[in-house]
Design an enzyme around this catalytic site. Sequence first.
Site, mmCIF file in Angstrom:
data_model
loop_
_atom_site.group_PDB
_atom_site.id
_atom_site.type_symbol
_atom_site.label_atom_id
_atom_site.label_comp_id
_atom_site.label_asym_id
_atom_site.label_seq_id
_atom_site.Cartn_x
_atom_site.Cartn_y
_atom_site.Cartn_z
ATOM 1 N N ARG A 80 -24.453 -9.397 -16.107
ATOM 2 C CA ARG A 80 -23.204 -8.967 -16.746
ATOM 3 C C ARG A 80 -22.289 -10.145 -17.095
ATOM 4 N NH1 ARG A 80 -24.613 -4.797 -13.194
ATOM 5 N NH2 ARG A 80 -23.593 -5.855 -11.469
ATOM 6 N N GLU A 107 -27.416 -9.124 2.087
ATOM 7 C CA GLU A 107 -27.305 -8.370 3.332
ATOM 8 C C GLU A 107 -28.663 -8.347 4.058
ATOM 9 O OE1 GLU A 107 -25.581 -4.630 2.523
ATOM 10 O OE2 GLU A 107 -25.367 -4.105 4.645
HETATM 11 P P1 AMP Z 1 -21.747 -11.076 -4.245
HETATM 12 O O1 AMP Z 1 -22.789 -12.166 -4.263
HETATM 13 O O2 AMP Z 1 -21.765 -10.278 -2.978
HETATM 14 O O3 AMP Z 1 -20.366 -11.605 -4.569
HETATM 15 O O4 AMP Z 1 -22.149 -10.021 -5.361
HETATM 16 C C1 AMP Z 1 -21.822 -10.280 -6.671
HETATM 17 C C2 AMP Z 1 -22.840 -9.733 -7.636
HETATM 18 O O5 AMP Z 1 -23.269 -8.421 -7.291
HETATM 19 C C3 AMP Z 1 -22.213 -9.647 -8.999
HETATM 20 O O6 AMP Z 1 -23.151 -10.104 -9.965
HETATM 21 C C4 AMP Z 1 -21.856 -8.183 -9.182
HETATM 22 O O7 AMP Z 1 -22.167 -7.785 -10.483
HETATM 23 C C5 AMP Z 1 -22.712 -7.435 -8.154
HETATM 24 N N1 AMP Z 1 -21.927 -6.526 -7.299
HETATM 25 C C6 AMP Z 1 -21.763 -6.615 -5.960
HETATM 26 N N2 AMP Z 1 -21.010 -5.620 -5.477
HETATM 27 C C7 AMP Z 1 -20.672 -4.860 -6.531
HETATM 28 C C8 AMP Z 1 -19.864 -3.669 -6.702
HETATM 29 N N3 AMP Z 1 -19.270 -3.059 -5.672
HETATM 30 N N4 AMP Z 1 -19.704 -3.181 -7.950
HETATM 31 C C9 AMP Z 1 -20.292 -3.798 -9.011
HETATM 32 N N5 AMP Z 1 -21.056 -4.903 -8.921
HETATM 33 C C10 AMP Z 1 -21.253 -5.427 -7.703
#
Ligand code: AMP
Length: 180
Positions: free
Chosen positions: A67, A104
């Site tokens: 995205r 996770e």
């Molecule tokens: P993180 O590495 O945990 O910061 O996760 C970020 C990535 O996961 C991004 O590319 C987001 O598009 C996706 N992502 C994680 N959690 C969500 C959420 N609650 N809603 C939408 N996209 C998420």
Amino acid sequence: MSTLTTEDKKIIEDSIRDIPDFPKSGIVFKDITTILNNPEAFSTLMNHIERRYKSYNLDYVAGIDARGFIFGAILADRLNIGFVPIRKKGKLPYTTVSEKYTLEYGFDEVEVHIDAFPKEDARVLLIDDLIATGGTAKAAASLINKVGANCVEACFIAELDFLKGRDGIDADVYSVLHFD
Ligand code: AMP
């Protein structure tokens, strides 16, 4: 520097859809496809980001798979600079540099082409739709620095504040919207 008016913020915020329990139970997924198919919200968002970054003297925008490609490529074109995709492992055809990060359960890996930023000491903006734990963005920022460029800021459309993802990122962080 560009500030977002309350009215414009509401237009963008109202266009994001919450999907409970996706992709698994307990996660509230922030669906940005409803920004993309809403021309008023999409251009309000892109106008705001363009105004913010036009004075940053950037050389490239780097978007995170997938995205981040949408917002990043449009922004790069508006700023008249290059766009660089940071991809999940195994998608880029030329020589890559990669960075693992923990999820996770288990780990994932992002990659960038070794010659993705041909300009020396390039100033790079990293962009993605959302920051949650910050693991993906931290790995992406570190990749940019590994291949000799400088990640000057990481920009997100939405930030899940309670996960404190921004704390681990070795760059300034800007999020258009914040959620508790
Ligand atoms: P993180 O590495 O945990 O910061 O996760 C970020 C990535 O996961 C991004 O590319 C987001 O598009 C996706 N992502 C994680 N959690 C969500 C959420 N609650 N809603 C939408 N996209 C998420």
